[in-house]
Design a protein around this motif. Structure first.
Motif, PDB file in Angstrom:
ATOM      1  N   ALA A 193       0.786  -1.111   0.078  1.00 45.15           N
ATOM      2  CA  ALA A 193       0.104   0.104   0.009  1.00 45.15           C
ATOM      3  C   ALA A 193       0.888   1.104   0.071  1.00 45.15           C
ATOM      4  O   ALA A 193       1.835   1.454   0.756  1.00 45.15           O
TER       5      ALA A 193
ATOM      6  N   TYR B 259       0.461   5.183   0.180  1.00 42.52           N
ATOM      7  CA  TYR B 259      -0.263   6.430   0.220  1.00 42.52           C
ATOM      8  C   TYR B 259       0.260   7.637   0.387  1.00 42.52           C
ATOM      9  O   TYR B 259       1.111   7.995   0.769  1.00 42.52           O
TER      10      TYR B 259
ATOM     11  N   THR C 122      -7.710   0.205 -12.305  1.00 38.69           N
ATOM     12  CA  THR C 122      -6.782  -0.786 -12.172  1.00 38.69           C
ATOM     13  C   THR C 122      -5.764  -0.710 -12.992  1.00 38.69           C
ATOM     14  O   THR C 122      -6.165  -0.066 -14.341  1.00 38.69           O
TER      15      THR C 122
ATOM     16  N   ARG D  42      -3.877  -1.061  -8.458  1.00 41.37           N
ATOM     17  CA  ARG D  42      -5.212  -0.222  -8.610  1.00 41.37           C
ATOM     18  C   ARG D  42      -5.224   1.260  -7.687  1.00 41.37           C
ATOM     19  O   ARG D  42      -4.138   1.132  -6.684  1.00 41.37           O
TER      20      ARG D  42
ATOM     21  N   VAL E  74      -6.715   4.242  -5.808  1.00 39.12           N
ATOM     22  CA  VAL E  74      -8.012   4.538  -5.129  1.00 39.12           C
ATOM     23  C   VAL E  74      -7.968   5.928  -4.510  1.00 39.12           C
ATOM     24  O   VAL E  74      -6.854   6.250  -3.765  1.00 39.12           O
TER      25      VAL E  74
ATOM     26  N   LEU F 124      -4.574   6.184  -2.476  1.00 42.85           N
ATOM     27  CA  LEU F 124      -3.807   5.110  -2.193  1.00 42.85           C
ATOM     28  C   LEU F 124      -3.680   4.296  -3.281  1.00 42.85           C
ATOM     29  O   LEU F 124      -4.406   4.037  -4.163  1.00 42.85           O
TER      30      LEU F 124
ATOM     31  N   ILE G   9      -2.620   0.149  -4.496  1.00 44.15           N
ATOM     32  CA  ILE G   9      -2.471  -1.082  -4.061  1.00 44.15           C
ATOM     33  C   ILE G   9      -1.558  -1.908  -4.927  1.00 44.15           C
ATOM     34  O   ILE G   9      -2.063  -1.976  -6.180  1.00 44.15           O
TER      35      ILE G   9
ATOM     36  N   ASP H  36      -8.339  -7.190  -2.206  1.00 41.70           N
ATOM     37  CA  ASP H  36      -9.504  -6.354  -1.658  1.00 41.70           C
ATOM     38  C   ASP H  36      -9.477  -6.253  -0.358  1.00 41.70           C
ATOM     39  O   ASP H  36      -9.844  -4.970   0.153  1.00 41.70           O
TER      40      ASP H  36
ATOM     41  N   GLU I 115      -7.080  -3.375   0.464  1.00 42.06           N
ATOM     42  CA  GLU I 115      -7.743  -2.145   0.187  1.00 42.06           C
ATOM     43  C   GLU I 115      -8.607  -1.662   1.462  1.00 42.06           C
ATOM     44  O   GLU I 115      -8.798  -0.600   1.860  1.00 42.06           O
ATOM     45  N   ARG I 116      -9.699  -2.473   1.598  1.00 43.50           N
ATOM     46  CA  ARG I 116     -10.659  -2.211   2.568  1.00 43.50           C
ATOM     47  C   ARG I 116     -10.050  -1.816   3.855  1.00 43.50           C
ATOM     48  O   ARG I 116     -10.491  -0.796   4.799  1.00 43.50           O
TER      49      ARG I 116
ATOM     50  N   TRP J 159      -6.959  -0.551   4.340  1.00 39.12           N
ATOM     51  CA  TRP J 159      -6.358   0.610   4.410  1.00 39.12           C
ATOM     52  C   TRP J 159      -7.288   1.824   4.274  1.00 39.12           C
ATOM     53  O   TRP J 159      -7.162   3.093   4.818  1.00 39.12           O
ATOM     54  N   ARG J 160      -8.426   1.732   3.686  1.00 40.33           N
ATOM     55  CA  ARG J 160      -9.592   2.653   3.584  1.00 40.33           C
ATOM     56  C   ARG J 160     -10.005   3.153   4.820  1.00 40.33           C
ATOM     57  O   ARG J 160      -9.967   4.372   5.371  1.00 40.33           O
TER      58      ARG J 160
END
Length: 242
Positions: A179, A181, A192, A201, A203, A210, A212, A223, A226-227, A229-230
């Motif tokens: 990740a 950021y 993507t 990807r 984000v 962000l 990934i 996935d 991503e979830r 770190w979101r």
């Protein structure tokens, strides 16, 4: 001069021979020498793209057209054709150079180019404490709004291209997922990509972008990363909308 100043300076003055700049390049242990080499290669590519060869005899034909008065009408058409052909050639060269420059300076390209110097981080397996993870983000003036994802094994302040970033790695089912950021970068286009052997990807978050990245990791692992770190960066209330 620190690494961030060096890379920002090199981005605006890639051919600079400033002694302070070169001294940092020669003494830095954080990959600035490799960044300098990539910048020089890219500048070489731009100069090569601009070196459009002139057709043989072009100068003679232009001089002949200017010197022959009785064929003004015909030569006027000929000059117009040559100007149009030259314009088309320049346009194609310009579009090609612009596309190449844009592609090389895309966030996807810069993120993938950053990874060869961080491959050792993918081998780490010991989870970090939440305090250590938080400390990595504080270094970029960012505070996590939610709990850090599980199995964070690496966090480090770094620079992706010219952007200050936090570089983190999580392990999902023993698959490393990166990740990156970049706080404050708000002009990215979510989506993507596949580049240089990396699946990625982009984000868009409320305070930055962000990215990934993974090599061969499952979509489920990406996935989950991503979830996680979101939720950590933007707040746990975002998990309900994912």
């Amino acid at each position: 001069m620190n690494c961030l100043e060096f890379r920002r300076r090199l981005t605006t003055e890639p051919r600079s021979r400033d002694p302070e700049l070169l001294a940092h390049r020669d003494t830095c242990t954080e990959g600035c020498a490799a960044f300098w080499q990539r910048t020089q290669r890219f500048e070489d590519d731009i100069e090569a793209a601009m070196a459009v060869p002139v057709p043989d005899g072009l100068a003679d034909r232009i001089l002949l057209a200017q010197a022959t008065g009785e064929r003004r009408t015909q030569l006027g058409h000929r000059r117009a054709w040559m100007a149009m052909a030259a314009s088309v050639l320049i346009a194609f060269a310009g579009v090609g150079m612009l596309w190449r420059y844009t592609d090389q300076h895309s966030l996807a390209a810069m993120s993938v180019a950053h990874m060869p110097y961080e491959m050792a981080s993918l081998t780490l397996t010991r989870p970090m404490t939440d305090d250590d993870v938080e400390a990595g983000f504080i270094g970029r003036a960012t505070h996590l709004k939610g709990p850090a994802p599980a199995m964070v094994t690496y966090v480090h302040d770094c620079t992706v291209g010219q952007y200050p970033a936090v570089h983190a790695v999580t392990r999902m089912d023993d698959e490393p997922v990166v990740a990156l950021y970049m706080p404050g970068k708000m002009d990215s286009t979510p989506g993507t990509f596949h580049r240089g052997g990396w699946d990625g990807r982009e984000v868009q978050l409320s305070g930055g972008t962000l990215v990934i990245l993974a090599q061969g990791a499952s979509h489920k692992a990406m996935d989950t990363a991503e979830r996680g770190w979101r939720a950590a960066i933007d707040g746990s209330n975002l998990t309900a909308s994912l």
